[in-house]
Design an enzyme around this catalytic site. Sequence first.
Site, PDB file in Angstrom:
ATOM      1  N   PRO A 249      41.641-108.106  57.409  1.00 45.05           N
ATOM      2  CA  PRO A 249      40.711-108.822  56.524  1.00 45.05           C
ATOM      3  C   PRO A 249      41.136-108.715  55.062  1.00 45.05           C
ATOM      4  O   PRO A 249      41.095-107.646  54.478  1.00 45.05           O
ATOM      5  CB  PRO A 249      39.367-108.113  56.744  1.00 45.05           C
ATOM      6  CG  PRO A 249      39.537-107.292  57.980  1.00 45.05           C
ATOM      7  CD  PRO A 249      40.992-106.968  58.050  1.00 45.05           C
ATOM      8  N   GLU A 250      41.569-109.815  54.502  1.00 50.49           N
ATOM      9  CA  GLU A 250      41.847-109.870  53.074  1.00 50.49           C
ATOM     10  C   GLU A 250      40.995-111.005  52.512  1.00 50.49           C
ATOM     11  O   GLU A 250      40.143-111.540  53.220  1.00 50.49           O
ATOM     12  CB  GLU A 250      43.346-110.050  52.830  1.00 50.49           C
ATOM     13  CG  GLU A 250      44.113-108.916  53.498  1.00 50.49           C
ATOM     14  CD  GLU A 250      45.487-108.637  52.926  1.00 50.49           C
ATOM     15  OE1 GLU A 250      45.805-109.122  51.832  1.00 50.49           O
ATOM     16  OE2 GLU A 250      46.244-107.902  53.582  1.00 50.49           O
TER      17      GLU A 250
ATOM     18  N   LYS B 196      36.801-109.349  48.317  1.00 46.36           N
ATOM     19  CA  LYS B 196      36.694-108.965  49.721  1.00 46.36           C
ATOM     20  C   LYS B 196      35.256-108.576  50.093  1.00 46.36           C
ATOM     21  O   LYS B 196      35.033-107.971  51.135  1.00 46.36           O
ATOM     22  CB  LYS B 196      37.678-107.830  50.012  1.00 46.36           C
ATOM     23  CG  LYS B 196      39.125-108.312  49.852  1.00 46.36           C
ATOM     24  CD  LYS B 196      40.118-107.390  50.526  1.00 46.36           C
ATOM     25  CE  LYS B 196      40.509-106.248  49.632  1.00 46.36           C
ATOM     26  NZ  LYS B 196      41.519-105.380  50.250  1.00 46.36           N
TER      27      LYS B 196
ATOM     28  N   ARG C  63      48.527 -96.334  50.730  1.00 44.77           N
ATOM     29  CA  ARG C  63      48.748 -97.283  51.808  1.00 44.77           C
ATOM     30  C   ARG C  63      50.233 -97.516  52.051  1.00 44.77           C
ATOM     31  O   ARG C  63      51.070 -97.233  51.205  1.00 44.77           O
ATOM     32  CB  ARG C  63      48.041 -98.601  51.453  1.00 44.77           C
ATOM     33  CG  ARG C  63      46.611 -98.332  51.018  1.00 44.77           C
ATOM     34  CD  ARG C  63      45.871 -99.589  50.709  1.00 44.77           C
ATOM     35  NE  ARG C  63      45.668-100.382  51.900  1.00 44.77           N
ATOM     36  CZ  ARG C  63      45.040-101.550  51.896  1.00 44.77           C
ATOM     37  NH1 ARG C  63      44.588-102.052  50.779  1.00 44.77           N
ATOM     38  NH2 ARG C  63      44.871-102.222  53.006  1.00 44.77           N
TER      39      ARG C  63
END
Length: 262
Positions: A2-3, A51, A250
Amino acid sequence: MPEGDTVWNTAQLLHRELAGQVLESSDFRVPQLATIDLTGWTVAESRSRGKHLLLRLRSDGARPRTLHSHLRMDGVWRVFHPGGRWAAKPAHTIRVVLRTGSAVAVGYHLHELALVRTDDEDRLVGHLGPDLLGPDWDPDEAVTRLCRRPDATIGEALVDQRNLAGIGNLYKAETLFLRGVWPWTPVGEVADLPAMVSLSQRLLASNRGRWMQSTTGSLRRGEQNYVFERVGRPCRRCGTPIKMDVLGERLTYWCPHCQPEP
Ligand SMILES: [Zn+2]
């Protein structure tokens, strides 16, 4: 993953299925909202901001409210027909169920679920930079915000939602590849920030309206990205094995030939 584009699509789905309809029941399965009952409230609209998802509600005689949710890595909203089978994810991952006469919206694995006055939405999203897919997208402002921390790595700056809102790990890696920029390059040393910002916006915008994300133009499985999640596989441009390492908190992916360390 999900972006911004997935969140934008989700907001559209919820708007299409729920806007203008009265909630016949609500069922919150998170402790902080367990006692909330939105029965009788009308869904005014569903919007995304970066987002973040904002489901705006109204009810006669009450101040408008907004149900906020965030998908992070694993969240998803699905809409089913009343009486239909819920086939998305295990029931224990359900965080909220909203029912209208014609639709059942089920939120799985949602994060940051909160109900606030619509006037107070800024408490949740006011920190965000310009929304890449928003009506008020402002590339100059995004560049200005990126430049406030010239020593930050460009890989971390692009996913910092205070700079520009909507880019996640996938679009970060793909944008950097397409611009030939090493992910650890300090922001202040990136040759053409406006071009990078504009490219990332085009990549997200090109995936609006479909759930599959592609940055290469191909929708074939395994051909959708240049470097993202392709560690060890040959670069599509030069054949060099794609590398992966931790950047910030990340993972990031890059081609050491096409994105050389300066
Ligand atoms: Zn390469």
